[in-house]
Every structure is written in structure tokens, then in C-alpha cells.
Write an enzyme that holds these catalytic residues in place. Structure first.
Site, PDB file in Angstrom:
ATOM      1  N   LYS B  79       0.841  -1.206   0.000  1.00 31.51           N
ATOM      2  CA  LYS B  79       0.000   0.000   0.000  1.00 31.51           C
ATOM      3  C   LYS B  79       0.876   1.256   0.000  1.00 31.51           C
ATOM      4  CE  LYS B  79      -4.035   2.015   2.384  1.00 31.51           C
ATOM      5  NZ  LYS B  79      -4.986   1.911   3.505  1.00 31.51           N
ATOM      6  N   SER B 159     -10.188   2.266   2.553  1.00 31.94           N
ATOM      7  CA  SER B 159      -9.216   2.917   1.713  1.00 31.94           C
ATOM      8  C   SER B 159      -8.235   1.975   1.006  1.00 31.94           C
ATOM      9  CB  SER B 159      -8.402   3.898   2.555  1.00 31.94           C
ATOM     10  OG  SER B 159      -7.583   3.220   3.483  1.00 31.94           O
ATOM     11  N   SER B 183     -10.725   0.184   6.858  1.00 25.30           N
ATOM     12  CA  SER B 183     -10.042   0.231   5.560  1.00 25.30           C
ATOM     13  C   SER B 183      -9.334  -1.057   5.129  1.00 25.30           C
ATOM     14  CB  SER B 183      -9.013   1.362   5.551  1.00 25.30           C
ATOM     15  OG  SER B 183      -9.657   2.603   5.411  1.00 25.30           O
TER      16      SER B 183
END
Lengths: 95, 498
Positions: B79, B159, B183
Site C-alpha cells: 500500500k 481505503s 479500511s
């Protein structure tokens, strides 16, 4: 809680974010909506409740007050938009 | 050779050990899959094929010598919220521009020290603020899933939308992710993948771009429960650089996973039967209960009375902490700078141009609730409510060992369906956010398909530092529901011109 345009501009100034008059209009509505929605917390009786300060009950670890890092000015200033001799350069602050 | 990208992480690890294929072959298969598929999905914002091949080569050398570590030669997506030494890290915000860290996050370093291979940086909502990955400065991520008979683009959740999309589309064997209000778990649920947010303090936050420091935790998204157990084992551990990171041994999660659920007490909170919950979510939840009973667990209704206040309290605490954390983006030390007539104007212009709409909104909310005269009414009140939310769980743990809930109130939605109304988007986190507020571990496991043919997930919530029970319970659901994968790899065919 109704947020007016002057309040939006006051918060924007505190947050150091330039907000155009059009954006301020939209934000008036959005911020009021969110603040009205969180208003429901007033239903909860918290008169004898301590605010949470940490989710896991551990004591903050301590260490000796010694220098463990440093002497890397190239790395520290590597990503800065403007530098001079390992200093960050900003617009003039003091007259 | 069979398609190596279809393997699970654990299967790939076995194949590497048996020398059925090499780490270089495995990595090349993923690099090719990303080249063919990322144009349509936009899961990666940066690919690092040379870096990956070098790591794979080193892994092959270790494998040849019989010195394989826990994730030797396993290609992962990372990420873009994790700082990577010498590799651009942006949190998918314009304000970080071309930021190239000179250090590695602890979680990242742990993974590479376990032999993992980094394929590239994965897309996410800007500063992890969003539930659909539509707020990224690099544009939205597309889910590999589609509704029956439709080719409308669906969101992969957020997210960690790049992470969930890449794992579901076989563009990596597993991915790192972070979870502040849901998320990891919400994107996992919407894409048929497994995601676990460990207990606050289990993984170091050092080197992860901060959103809300008292809520943020890193965790994995992967194809199976066992894969997440293996990944979390490598990611977790004590780090003196994060004072909230707990100094406790990391158990063998995969071994714990195999212990089964005989006699396990599973709590079902009545407050999660929210108004307007869809029939199919209700049915899925009931199905989960039946599967757990059949595996020997006992079911108990419990009460978590402050559940409904978790989300409004979260939308005070998280923006407040974000407004403070994001104060560092001022155009001086890194990232974007927009010139102004004086220094204050430079700050304000830089932040107006660099932050996207949702980030600006949250920074303003946070600034408001922390401003003079409002602090007690909002922030302090929210932190008191948070104490009550945690107390609800503490009482529940007297009666049950783990809690079962749905992960999301509805299946994946299409692009733009919820972007007009911030509150509608915030409601995506209604079942996940309590877990962050109480600092507990939570996991989402795929449990079935919606009537639209898209994945749905169930969530387990555990006691602090009892991730092992989540893996045990998650395994039962996974074994009963089977793995859920997209029916067609449509994204490979039209990858060139999106």
C-alpha cells in the site's frame, strides 16, 4: 449546529487552507450536516466517564536520554522543495 | 506451466520449497499479470519490476541453499501509505508529490527481512480517507468484480482498494493494508478476500503515513485465512520506534488457526441489526451462525449498547487527529510547494492545491472540533463515548470469546453512487469502526455472494491480542463458504485501452 460562511473562513484560516467563496458555500452545508449528525452524542450520559487516552493499557516505554540517530542532513533535506546548505528555505518571515 | 498467479500464498510457498518453480518465475508471472491487467484496474500506482526481480533472485539463492525464511520469494503488493526506502511514496495525495523516503517502514522491513518480494505500490484513498478508493490523486481503483449481466465499474472498497483489487485479481499473492475505521475489512468484504486488522499495538506504525494515530493499524489482505495468518506473523512484532507498539511475542497464527472452534463462545450483538439492513445481509449472518454451530461453537446473544454512537464519535476523533497529523504538509520539508505572497499564504495555497476535497473536508472538521470553545463539547465528549464503547466489549468478553457481525451493510456499489453525500459514504464503516474505537482485532472473511453476484463478508471481532481466535473462527467460515473468486478475468482482455 449551523456553520456560516464566516465560520468556514475562520476554520480554513486556522487550518491554513485557502478556501474560495464557492468552496465555502459548499462547505457550509457539508460541515453543518456532519456536525448536526454528530450532535446525537449528546444523548449519551458521560457525566462520570473518563475520556479514553489509550486503547491498550500499557505504560509508555522509557529509554535513556541519549542521541541514537542523526548526522544525516542530506537525507533530512533531500525531499525539500527549496534548500541551501542543508537549510530549508522559506519566504521571508521577519521584517 | 499452470498459471502461477492463481496460487494462494501458502501454495506458492510450498511450490517454491519443492522447487516446482523458482521465485524468479513466480515474480515474472506477476509482473506480466500486472502489465496485462493494471491498465483496467488501476490497482498499482507504481510498479517496481527491477526491484522485484532483484529480490526474487536473492530469494532463489536462499531457497537453493535451504535457507528460506517465512515469506521467501513471495511477491506482494505494498500500500502506498507505507514509506519505502528509495521508492516513491505518496499516500495517493498530490501534496506528497514525488516524495522519496530515505527510510523503510518497520512493517515493510519486517516483510523484506522475511524474504518477500515487492511488486509495487498500491493505490488507496488519499491519506486513507475514504471507503471506495475514489479519493485517490491517481484516480479510482476498479474492482475485478462485476454485477451479474452488467459491466458497470464497481468500487473495490477503501481505503485499501488497491490492495483488495490486486489480491482478488491475482496481481499479487497478498498485500499490505491499513485500517483506521474499516479500511482493511470493508475492501476485503467487497472483493471476496480475507483481511485482518490486528489489535492496536500489534504492528508498528513507524514509517506509515499517519491518518489518525490512536486508530491506525497495519494488516494484510490475502486470498485465504491461512495466507493472512502467515503474512500477519511476519508483519507484527515489537518496535521501539513506535511507543504504542506492544512488546509481546508473536504467536504462530497458522498453527492456532487449525485448532477449530469446538466449545468456542460466539457472541451475536443485537445492536448490529440496524434499521434498513438488507435481507441478504441478515441471511448471510444467520448462515454464518449455522456454520459455526455445526463446527461445535455455541452462539450467545450479547448487547453492545453504545454501538450506534461509534460512528459519530469516530467522525470527531479521526478528523481531529488527522488535522493535527496533516499539519506537517506545509510545503517546507517535502512535497508540493505553491508560492504565496508571504509564508502563511504559501502554506494555505500549498494545502489548498495539494489536498483533495475529502481530505480538506476532514482537516476542516478536525480543526473545528479542536478549536477554542469546542474542544470539550466535541473531542472530549467523543473520547468519553469511546471509553463506553470499549467498556461494552470488556463486559461482553465475560460471556463470549469472539463476536460475529456482517462486515458491511451492503454489497459493492458502483462508481459515483455515494460520492455526492459524505454521510452516505461514512455509513459504509458502521460495522467496522467500533473495532478501531476499542482497539480490538477484527477480521473479514468472504461468506457468500449477493443477489447481484458480488461478494459479501462476515466480520469477527476478538479480545485484545487474541488474533488466533479470529483465524480459528475465520477458517470455519472459509471452509464452509469456499473461496470466492471473480468468474471471469475480463480485465486482462482490454487492458491496453481503458
Amino acid at each position: 449546529m449551523q456553520v456560516d460562511e464566516a465560520t468556514v473562513q475562520r476554520i480554513a484560516r486556522l487550518a491554513r487552507i485557502t478556501v474560495t467563496p464557492d468552496e465555502a458555500k459548499a462547505l457550509e452545508k457539508e460541515l453543518s450536516g456532519i456536525l448536526n449528525w454528530v450532535e446525537q452524542l449528546s444523548e449519551v450520559d458521560t457525566s462520570n466517564v473518563e475520556p479514553m487516552t489509550r486503547v491498550v493499557p500499557i505504560a509508555l516505554p522509557k529509554r535513556r536520554d541519549e542521541i541514537t540517530d542523526g548526522e544525516i542532513p542530506d537525507q533530512v533535506t533531500k525531499n525539500a522543495p527549496q534548500t541551501e546548505d542543508h537549510f530549508f528555505v522559506v519566504p521571508k518571515v521577519v521584517e | 506451466m499452470t498459471d502461477l498467479t492463481k496460487l494462494t500464498l501458502t501454495e506458492a510457498r510450498d511450490g517454491l520449497k519443492k522447487k516446482t518453480f523458482t521465485a524468479t518465475e513466480l515474480t515474472d508471472a506477476f509482473i506480466a499479470a500486472i502489465e496485462a491487467g493494471n491498465g483496467a484496474l488501476n490497482a498499482y500506482v507504481l510498479t517496481t519490476p527491477d526491484h522485484a526481480r532483484a529480490q526474487a533472485k536473492a530469494a532463489d539463492a536462499r531457497l537453493a541453499k535451504g535457507e528460506a525464511r517465512a515469506l521467501e520469494g513471495i511477491p506482494l503488493g505494498h500500500k502506498d501509505l507505507f514509506c519505502t526506502n528509495g521508492v516513491r511514496t505518496t499516500a495517493c495525495s498530490k501534496i506528497l508529490g514525488n516524495f522519496i523516503p530515505t527510510y523503510e517502514s518497520t512493517v515493510g522491513a519486517n516483510l523484506w527481512n522475511a524474504g518477500a518480494v515487492m511488486l509495487g505500490k498500491l493505490n488507496n484513498d488519499e491519506f486513507a480517507m475514504g471507503s471506495s478508493n475514489e479519493t485517490s490523486a491517481f484516480g479510482p481503483v476498479v474492482s475485478p468484480w462485476r454485477r451479474n449481466g452488467s459491466d458497470a465499474k464497481l468500487v473495490p472498497g477503501g481505503s485499501s482498494g488497491g490492495s483488495s483489487s490486486a489480491v482478488a485479481a491475482d496481481l499479487c499473492l497478498g498485500a499490505t493494508a491499513t485500517d483506521t475505521g474499516g479500511s482493511i475489512r470493508q475492501p476485503a468484504a467487497l472483493t471476496g478476500t480475507v483481511g485482518i486488522k490486528p489489535t492496536y499495538g500489534r504492528c508498528s506504525r513507524w514509517g506509515i503515513v499517519a491518518f489518525a494515530s490512536s486508530l491506525d493499524q497495519a494488516g494484510p489482505i490475502a486470498k485465504t485465512v491461512e495466507d493472512t495468518a502467515v503474512m500477519l506473523g511476519a508483519m507484527a512484532g515489537y518496535d521501539p520506534k513506535d511507543s504504542t507498539c506492544v512488546d509481546a511475542p508473536v504467536p504462530d497464527y497458522a498453527a492456532q488457526m487449525r485448532q477449530g472452534v469446538k466449545g468456542l463462545r460466539v457472541g451475536v450483538p443485537k445492536e448490529y441489526r440496524v434499521e434498513g439492513m438488507s435481507k441478504e445481509i441478515e441471511a448471510l449472518w444467520q448462515q454464518g451462525i449455522e456454520w459455526l454451530k455445526a463446527a461445535g461453537a455455541t452462539i450467545h446473544e450479547i448487547s453492545l449498547p453504545h454501538t450506534k454512537y461509534a460512528l459519530p464519535a469516530y467522525y470527531i476523533v479521526a478528523p481531529a487527529e488527522a488535522s493535527s497529523n496533516l499539519a506537517r504538509y506545509d510545503g517546507v520539508r517535502y512535497g508540493l510547494r505553491v508560492p504565496g505572497k508571504d509564508i502563511t499564504d504559501m502554506y494555505s495555497q500549498t494545502r489548498a492545491a495539494g489536498f483533495g476535497k475529502e481530505v480538506r473536508r476532514r482537516v476542516l472538521i478536525g480543526t473545528y472540533v479542536l478549536s477554542a470553545g469546542y474542544y470539550d463539547a466535541y473531542y472530549l465528549k467523543a473520547q468519553k463515548v469511546r471509553t463506553l464503547i470499549k467498556r461494552d466489549f470488556d463486559e461482553a468478553w465475560n460471556k463470549v470469546d469472539v463476536v460475529l457481525t456482517p462486515t458491511t451493510p451492503s454489497p459493492a456499489f458502483a462508481f459515483g453512487e455515494k460520492t455526492g453525500d459524505p454521510l452516505a459514504m461514512y455509513l459504509e464503516d458502521i460495522f467496522t469502526v467500533t473495532v478501531n474505537m476499542a482497539g480490538l482485532p477484527g477480521m473479514s472473511v468472504p461468506a457468500g455472494l449477493s443477489s447481484e453476484g458480488t461478494p459479501l463478508g462476515l466480520q469477527f471481532i476478538g479480545k485484545p491480542f487474541d488474533e488466533g481466535t479470529l483465524f480459528r473462527a475465520g477458517k470455519v467460515i472459509e471452509d464452509a463458504a469456499g473461496r470466492i473468486t471473480p468468474p471471469q478475468k475480463w480485465w486482462l482482455s482490454t487492458s491496453k485501452g481503458r
